[in-house]
Scaffold this motif. Structure first.
Motif, PDB file in Angstrom:
ATOM      1  N   LEU A  47      -6.737   6.261 -12.166  1.00 46.00           N
ATOM      2  CA  LEU A  47      -5.352   6.418 -12.600  1.00 46.00           C
ATOM      3  C   LEU A  47      -4.418   6.473 -11.394  1.00 46.00           C
ATOM      4  O   LEU A  47      -3.333   5.871 -11.406  1.00 46.00           O
ATOM      5  CB  LEU A  47      -5.213   7.686 -13.441  1.00 46.00           C
ATOM      6  CG  LEU A  47      -3.828   7.990 -14.012  1.00 46.00           C
ATOM      7  CD1 LEU A  47      -3.383   6.872 -14.941  1.00 46.00           C
ATOM      8  CD2 LEU A  47      -3.838   9.322 -14.744  1.00 46.00           C
ATOM      9  N   LEU A  48      -4.829   7.174 -10.339  1.00 46.55           N
ATOM     10  CA  LEU A  48      -3.995   7.305  -9.144  1.00 46.55           C
ATOM     11  C   LEU A  48      -3.811   5.962  -8.440  1.00 46.55           C
ATOM     12  O   LEU A  48      -2.685   5.588  -8.074  1.00 46.55           O
ATOM     13  CB  LEU A  48      -4.617   8.325  -8.185  1.00 46.55           C
ATOM     14  CG  LEU A  48      -3.894   8.510  -6.845  1.00 46.55           C
ATOM     15  CD1 LEU A  48      -2.485   9.055  -7.077  1.00 46.55           C
ATOM     16  CD2 LEU A  48      -4.686   9.444  -5.937  1.00 46.55           C
ATOM     17  N   THR A  49      -4.904   5.235  -8.240  1.00 42.26           N
ATOM     18  CA  THR A  49      -4.796   3.951  -7.544  1.00 42.26           C
ATOM     19  C   THR A  49      -3.969   2.945  -8.347  1.00 42.26           C
ATOM     20  O   THR A  49      -3.205   2.161  -7.774  1.00 42.26           O
ATOM     21  CB  THR A  49      -6.193   3.360  -7.282  1.00 42.26           C
ATOM     22  OG1 THR A  49      -6.936   3.315  -8.528  1.00 42.26           O
ATOM     23  CG2 THR A  49      -6.961   4.208  -6.296  1.00 42.26           C
ATOM     24  N   THR A  50      -4.095   2.983  -9.671  1.00 38.90           N
ATOM     25  CA  THR A  50      -3.278   2.098 -10.505  1.00 38.90           C
ATOM     26  C   THR A  50      -1.803   2.422 -10.368  1.00 38.90           C
ATOM     27  O   THR A  50      -0.959   1.524 -10.214  1.00 38.90           O
ATOM     28  CB  THR A  50      -3.698   2.217 -11.981  1.00 38.90           C
ATOM     29  OG1 THR A  50      -5.084   1.898 -12.110  1.00 38.90           O
ATOM     30  CG2 THR A  50      -2.896   1.262 -12.849  1.00 38.90           C
ATOM     31  N   THR A  51      -1.470   3.714 -10.386  1.00 42.37           N
ATOM     32  CA  THR A  51      -0.077   4.130 -10.252  1.00 42.37           C
ATOM     33  C   THR A  51       0.482   3.764  -8.883  1.00 42.37           C
ATOM     34  O   THR A  51       1.605   3.257  -8.770  1.00 42.37           O
ATOM     35  CB  THR A  51       0.044   5.645 -10.479  1.00 42.37           C
ATOM     36  OG1 THR A  51      -0.501   5.981 -11.756  1.00 42.37           O
ATOM     37  CG2 THR A  51       1.492   6.085 -10.415  1.00 42.37           C
ATOM     38  N   VAL A  52      -0.293   4.018  -7.832  1.00 37.02           N
ATOM     39  CA  VAL A  52       0.155   3.690  -6.476  1.00 37.02           C
ATOM     40  C   VAL A  52       0.370   2.187  -6.319  1.00 37.02           C
ATOM     41  O   VAL A  52       1.349   1.737  -5.713  1.00 37.02           O
ATOM     42  CB  VAL A  52      -0.866   4.201  -5.436  1.00 37.02           C
ATOM     43  CG1 VAL A  52      -0.532   3.670  -4.045  1.00 37.02           C
ATOM     44  CG2 VAL A  52      -0.884   5.730  -5.422  1.00 37.02           C
ATOM     45  N   ALA A  53      -0.545   1.401  -6.892  1.00 35.39           N
ATOM     46  CA  ALA A  53      -0.406  -0.051  -6.798  1.00 35.39           C
ATOM     47  C   ALA A  53       0.884  -0.528  -7.471  1.00 35.39           C
ATOM     48  O   ALA A  53       1.601  -1.385  -6.935  1.00 35.39           O
ATOM     49  CB  ALA A  53      -1.617  -0.737  -7.445  1.00 35.39           C
ATOM     50  N   LEU A  54       1.199   0.036  -8.632  1.00 37.04           N
ATOM     51  CA  LEU A  54       2.432  -0.319  -9.333  1.00 37.04           C
ATOM     52  C   LEU A  54       3.663   0.087  -8.533  1.00 37.04           C
ATOM     53  O   LEU A  54       4.639  -0.670  -8.429  1.00 37.04           O
ATOM     54  CB  LEU A  54       2.457   0.343 -10.710  1.00 37.04           C
ATOM     55  CG  LEU A  54       1.455  -0.184 -11.738  1.00 37.04           C
ATOM     56  CD1 LEU A  54       1.479   0.679 -12.999  1.00 37.04           C
ATOM     57  CD2 LEU A  54       1.763  -1.634 -12.109  1.00 37.04           C
ATOM     58  N   LEU A  55       3.635   1.270  -7.939  1.00 37.04           N
ATOM     59  CA  LEU A  55       4.774   1.739  -7.157  1.00 37.04           C
ATOM     60  C   LEU A  55       4.982   0.891  -5.903  1.00 37.04           C
ATOM     61  O   LEU A  55       6.115   0.524  -5.567  1.00 37.04           O
ATOM     62  CB  LEU A  55       4.568   3.209  -6.765  1.00 37.04           C
ATOM     63  CG  LEU A  55       4.614   4.228  -7.910  1.00 37.04           C
ATOM     64  CD1 LEU A  55       4.284   5.621  -7.404  1.00 37.04           C
ATOM     65  CD2 LEU A  55       5.990   4.219  -8.576  1.00 37.04           C
ATOM     66  N   VAL A  56       3.899   0.555  -5.214  1.00 34.23           N
ATOM     67  CA  VAL A  56       4.008  -0.262  -4.004  1.00 34.23           C
ATOM     68  C   VAL A  56       4.514  -1.656  -4.339  1.00 34.23           C
ATOM     69  O   VAL A  56       5.399  -2.202  -3.657  1.00 34.23           O
ATOM     70  CB  VAL A  56       2.643  -0.345  -3.281  1.00 34.23           C
ATOM     71  CG1 VAL A  56       2.694  -1.361  -2.146  1.00 34.23           C
ATOM     72  CG2 VAL A  56       2.251   1.027  -2.739  1.00 34.23           C
ATOM     73  N   ALA A  57       3.960  -2.251  -5.407  1.00 36.12           N
ATOM     74  CA  ALA A  57       4.406  -3.581  -5.821  1.00 36.12           C
ATOM     75  C   ALA A  57       5.888  -3.576  -6.188  1.00 36.12           C
ATOM     76  O   ALA A  57       6.647  -4.481  -5.810  1.00 36.12           O
ATOM     77  CB  ALA A  57       3.575  -4.074  -7.003  1.00 36.12           C
ATOM     78  N   GLY A  58       6.323  -2.545  -6.907  1.00 34.02           N
ATOM     79  CA  GLY A  58       7.733  -2.453  -7.275  1.00 34.02           C
ATOM     80  C   GLY A  58       8.631  -2.266  -6.068  1.00 34.02           C
ATOM     81  O   GLY A  58       9.703  -2.879  -5.977  1.00 34.02           O
ATOM     82  N   ALA A  59       8.192  -1.419  -5.121  1.00 33.95           N
ATOM     83  CA  ALA A  59       8.995  -1.171  -3.919  1.00 33.95           C
ATOM     84  C   ALA A  59       9.125  -2.429  -3.063  1.00 33.95           C
ATOM     85  O   ALA A  59      10.210  -2.758  -2.573  1.00 33.95           O
ATOM     86  CB  ALA A  59       8.370  -0.035  -3.104  1.00 33.95           C
ATOM     87  N   VAL A  60       8.004  -3.139  -2.872  1.00 30.68           N
ATOM     88  CA  VAL A  60       8.042  -4.362  -2.069  1.00 30.68           C
ATOM     89  C   VAL A  60       8.897  -5.424  -2.749  1.00 30.68           C
ATOM     90  O   VAL A  60       9.708  -6.100  -2.109  1.00 30.68           O
ATOM     91  CB  VAL A  60       6.607  -4.889  -1.830  1.00 30.68           C
ATOM     92  CG1 VAL A  60       6.643  -6.268  -1.169  1.00 30.68           C
ATOM     93  CG2 VAL A  60       5.824  -3.909  -0.967  1.00 30.68           C
TER      94      VAL A  60
END
Length: 250
Positions: free
Chosen positions: A106-119
């Protein structure tokens, strides 16, 4: 395999750039029909509108490779996690590992979404792709926004078959795998048949995955890279390249 992948990547980049230059030269010379023929033969998405009469060799090969990997994802995750959980004898350690498995996913999925959105937001705000003509892009309607906490509801599926029938519910598959592993561990020797079945399926998946990656991986890398450059062309790369060059020079 690593050497083959590297060679395929280099060849894919070179061939892709060659196709990109060929496309631009043909279009500049007014020979768009020639490029259309080449595109229909090699690169056209045969499932898209306008691809009814196309052959799309590169598209077919690339899509078959992607589909082969996707069809393995769900059973591989389920079997590997269930087997790992059911082989642990320490109850306290079993609980910690189970919770960490779900929590980490769950954590890695959330982080991946946040990083993709930020970039994505940073690139858009910097104006790197503002020069792309929107009218030339294939625009699709996105889904409406929803509460981010709704991802918690996807952990426990309301239908087991639906969790296994789509690759978008991997978190639910992880939960079912953990639950299955805990159940097998609790029943012990009463359920040896299921445990053996999961082990045999896992072995089969390993053989299939190794065959797909070793035999078709390099070819798929070459095909996917070449097609990416060929179908997007210079117009889609110019804004990004211009932004990078300007940033470096300044």
């Amino acid at each position: 395999l690593a050497v083959k992948m590297a060679i395929a990547m280099v060849l894919g980049l070179l061939c892709g750039l060659g196709m990109l230059m060929l496309r631009e030269n043909l279009l500049a010379a007014g020979q768009s029909q020639t490029w259309t023929t080449i595109n229909n033969l090699l690169f056209q998405d045969i499932t898209a509108e306008g691809g009814k009469n196309a052959i799309g060799l590169f598209y077919i090969v690339g899509q078959l490779f992607v589909n082969a990997l996707q069809v393995i994802i769900v059973p591989m995750i389920f079997c590997s996690i269930a087997l790992a959980i059911c082989q642990i004898t320490d109850t306290r350690k079993l609980g910690r590992i189970s919770s960490k498995t779900l929590g980490t996913f769950l954590l890695t999925t959330t982080v991946a979404l946040l990083v993709a959105g930020a970039v994505g937001f940073a690139v858009y705000a910097a104006g790197a792709f503002n020069a792309v003509e929107v009218s030339r892009l294939n625009v699709s309607t996105g889904s409406s926004g929803s509460n981010p906490l709704s991802i918690l509801l996807s952990i426990v599926p309301n239908n087991m078959t639906s969790a296994f029938s789509t690759n978008s519910q991997v978190l639910a598959v992880v939960f079912l795998a953990v639950a299955t592993g805990l159940g097998i561990n609790a029943l012990g020797h009463k359920i040896t048949v299921l445990k053996k079945l999961l082990q045999e399926i896992s072995d089969l998946i390993t053989v299939c995955l190794s065959y797909v990656i070793n035999k078709f991986g390099p070819l798929a890398i070459f095909v996917l890279l070449t097609r990416t450059f060929a179908i997007y062309g210079v117009d889609h790369l110019k804004p990004a390249l211009a932004y990078v060059v300007t940033t470096v020079l300044l």
